[in-house]
Design a protein around this motif. Structure first.
Motif, short mmCIF file in Angstrom:
data_model
loop_
_atom_site.label_atom_id
_atom_site.label_comp_id
_atom_site.label_asym_id
_atom_site.label_seq_id
_atom_site.Cartn_x
_atom_site.Cartn_y
_atom_site.Cartn_z
N ASN A 111 15.29 -25.42 -128.11
CA ASN A 111 16.24 -26.19 -128.92
C ASN A 111 15.69 -27.60 -129.09
O ASN A 111 16.01 -28.51 -128.31
CB ASN A 111 17.62 -26.21 -128.25
CG ASN A 111 18.72 -26.55 -129.24
OD1 ASN A 111 18.46 -27.20 -130.26
ND2 ASN A 111 19.94 -26.13 -128.96
N ASP A 112 14.85 -27.76 -130.08
CA ASP A 112 14.22 -29.06 -130.31
C ASP A 112 15.21 -30.11 -130.79
O ASP A 112 15.05 -31.31 -130.53
CB ASP A 112 13.08 -28.92 -131.33
CG ASP A 112 11.92 -28.12 -130.77
OD1 ASP A 112 11.84 -27.99 -129.53
OD2 ASP A 112 11.11 -27.62 -131.56
N ARG A 113 16.24 -29.67 -131.49
CA ARG A 113 17.21 -30.63 -132.00
C ARG A 113 17.98 -31.30 -130.87
O ARG A 113 18.21 -32.52 -130.88
CB ARG A 113 18.17 -29.92 -132.95
CG ARG A 113 19.17 -30.85 -133.62
CD ARG A 113 20.02 -30.11 -134.62
NE ARG A 113 20.96 -31.00 -135.29
CZ ARG A 113 21.82 -30.61 -136.21
NH1 ARG A 113 21.85 -29.34 -136.59
NH2 ARG A 113 22.63 -31.47 -136.77
N VAL A 114 18.37 -30.52 -129.87
CA VAL A 114 19.08 -31.10 -128.71
C VAL A 114 18.16 -32.02 -127.93
O VAL A 114 18.58 -33.07 -127.43
CB VAL A 114 19.63 -29.97 -127.83
CG1 VAL A 114 20.26 -30.53 -126.56
CG2 VAL A 114 20.66 -29.14 -128.60
N ARG A 116 15.69 -33.84 -129.13
CA ARG A 116 15.58 -35.10 -129.85
C ARG A 116 16.84 -35.95 -129.69
O ARG A 116 16.78 -37.17 -129.56
CB ARG A 116 15.30 -34.84 -131.33
CG ARG A 116 13.92 -34.27 -131.61
CD ARG A 116 13.56 -34.48 -133.07
NE ARG A 116 14.55 -33.90 -133.94
CZ ARG A 116 14.53 -32.64 -134.39
NH1 ARG A 116 13.56 -31.84 -134.02
NH2 ARG A 116 15.47 -32.19 -135.20
N LEU A 117 18.00 -35.29 -129.70
CA LEU A 117 19.26 -36.02 -129.53
C LEU A 117 19.33 -36.65 -128.14
O LEU A 117 19.78 -37.79 -127.98
CB LEU A 117 20.43 -35.07 -129.76
CG LEU A 117 21.83 -35.68 -129.67
CD1 LEU A 117 21.99 -36.78 -130.72
CD2 LEU A 117 22.89 -34.62 -129.83
N ASN A 186 11.72 -39.61 -132.56
CA ASN A 186 12.61 -38.46 -132.66
C ASN A 186 13.57 -38.55 -133.83
O ASN A 186 14.50 -37.75 -133.92
CB ASN A 186 13.41 -38.32 -131.36
CG ASN A 186 12.53 -38.00 -130.18
OD1 ASN A 186 12.14 -36.86 -129.95
ND2 ASN A 186 12.18 -39.01 -129.41
N GLN A 188 13.80 -37.56 -137.17
CA GLN A 188 13.20 -36.69 -138.18
C GLN A 188 14.30 -36.13 -139.05
O GLN A 188 15.44 -35.99 -138.65
CB GLN A 188 12.42 -35.55 -137.52
CG GLN A 188 11.26 -36.02 -136.67
CD GLN A 188 10.52 -34.85 -136.04
OE1 GLN A 188 10.88 -33.70 -136.23
NE2 GLN A 188 9.49 -35.16 -135.29
N SER A 189 13.91 -35.79 -140.27
CA SER A 189 14.87 -35.24 -141.21
C SER A 189 15.14 -33.78 -140.90
O SER A 189 14.38 -33.11 -140.23
CB SER A 189 14.33 -35.38 -142.64
OG SER A 189 13.12 -34.65 -142.78
N GLU A 190 16.25 -33.29 -141.45
CA GLU A 190 16.60 -31.90 -141.22
C GLU A 190 15.68 -30.95 -141.97
O GLU A 190 15.55 -29.79 -141.62
CB GLU A 190 18.06 -31.66 -141.66
CG GLU A 190 19.06 -32.42 -140.82
CD GLU A 190 19.11 -31.95 -139.38
OE1 GLU A 190 18.79 -30.79 -139.15
OE2 GLU A 190 19.46 -32.76 -138.51
N ASP A 193 12.89 -30.04 -139.85
CA ASP A 193 13.33 -29.18 -138.75
C ASP A 193 13.54 -27.75 -139.21
O ASP A 193 13.36 -26.82 -138.43
CB ASP A 193 14.61 -29.75 -138.17
CG ASP A 193 15.12 -28.94 -136.98
OD1 ASP A 193 14.40 -28.90 -135.98
OD2 ASP A 193 16.21 -28.35 -137.09
N SER A 194 13.95 -27.57 -140.48
CA SER A 194 14.20 -26.22 -140.96
C SER A 194 12.93 -25.42 -141.14
O SER A 194 12.98 -24.20 -141.21
CB SER A 194 14.98 -26.28 -142.28
OG SER A 194 14.20 -26.98 -143.26
#
Length: 256
Positions: A111-114, A116-117, A186, A188-190, A193-194
């Motif tokens: 889960n790269d998004r978590v 980065r958050l 960290n 980065q645009s969505e 990420d997609s």
């Protein structure tokens, strides 16, 4: 790979800033006795810090005494105590939270998004710690410089900038650099990420039973028609039954 290296650099910078903040908080060298005048022989030096004041005699022996009351301190030192303690708490907590979101750790998997958050939150806390260090150090430095040039004070009441203030300024710079690396690396645009795909090790695999083969209808292709070609032979043929537009020699003799 580049983000991982920058995250490690930010972690090291934050750790150095945390150590510098702790050293600046505990050191009594916030205000140092100013040596003013022609007499260069000084037998006693005085240091004032956040928690105690110290006396040193002839660079041999130092005696320190903890402040008896917090209310007896000047306003800048009272605020510095609380802000420096908040800076230590924020920087230490931000450093621990950043360990969870590093790419080289497996605390949060797949889960790269978590991740980065988490690093953005840690960087924000480190930036707040930088502000908490910068405010009391700069405030105390301003008060020292203002009193130094105050003509109403005698030379014995004047103070100079101590080593703890310089360490605090350097520590705030390290904290600022570490927090910026955590935040900027960290954001980065969505869309980017997609485009990334993650392989899940815990995904379920399904097996399908073999399907029976269905008989297919046979199609008969048309057979090619045989083509007759004249066969060559070294013996003359006696069959003259084929039709010709031009009379042959044998047919002319028979006609006669």
């Amino acid at each position: 790979m580049a983000n991982s290296a920058l995250e490690i650099v930010g972690l090291i910078l934050t750790l150095i800033g945390l150590i510098g903040t702790a050293a600046s908080t505990g050191m009594p060298m916030w205000r140092v006795t100013a040596f003013i005048g022609e007499n260069i022989i000084v037998f006693e030096s005085r240091f004032e810090g956040l928690w105690m004041n110290c006396f040193r005699q002839a660079n041999i022996r130092m005696q320190c005494k903890v402040y008896d009351s917090l209310l007896a301190l000047p306003p800048d030192l009272q605020a510095a105590r609380g802000l420096m303690c908040c800076a230590l708490a924020l920087s230490g907590l931000g450093l621990l939270i950043s360990l969870l979101g590093l790419q080289c750790t497996s605390c949060i998997e797949n889960n790269d998004r978590v991740k980065r958050l988490v690093l953005i939150i840690a960087g924000t806390m480190i930036m707040m710690a930088c502000i908490c260090v910068l405010i009391p150090v700069s405030w105390t430095g301003h008060v020292i410089i203002r009193d130094f040039y105050n003509p109403l004070l005698i030379d014995a009441q004047r103070r100079e900038l101590g080593e703890a203030l310089y360490i605090g300024w350097v520590a705030s710079a390290f904290l600022f650099a570490g927090g910026c690396m955590f935040i900027c690396c960290n954001l980065q645009s969505e869309d980017k990420d997609s485009e990334r795909y993650v392989y899940l090790k815990t995904s379920d695999y399904r097996t399908y039973p073999p399907q029976p083969l269905q008989p297919q209808q046979l199609v008969r292709l048309p057979e090619p028609q045989p083509q007759f070609q004249p066969a060559l032979s070294r013996h003359p043929s006696t069959n003259y039954s084929y039709y010709s537009r031009y009379p042959s020699v044998h047919s002319g003799v028979a006609y006669l």
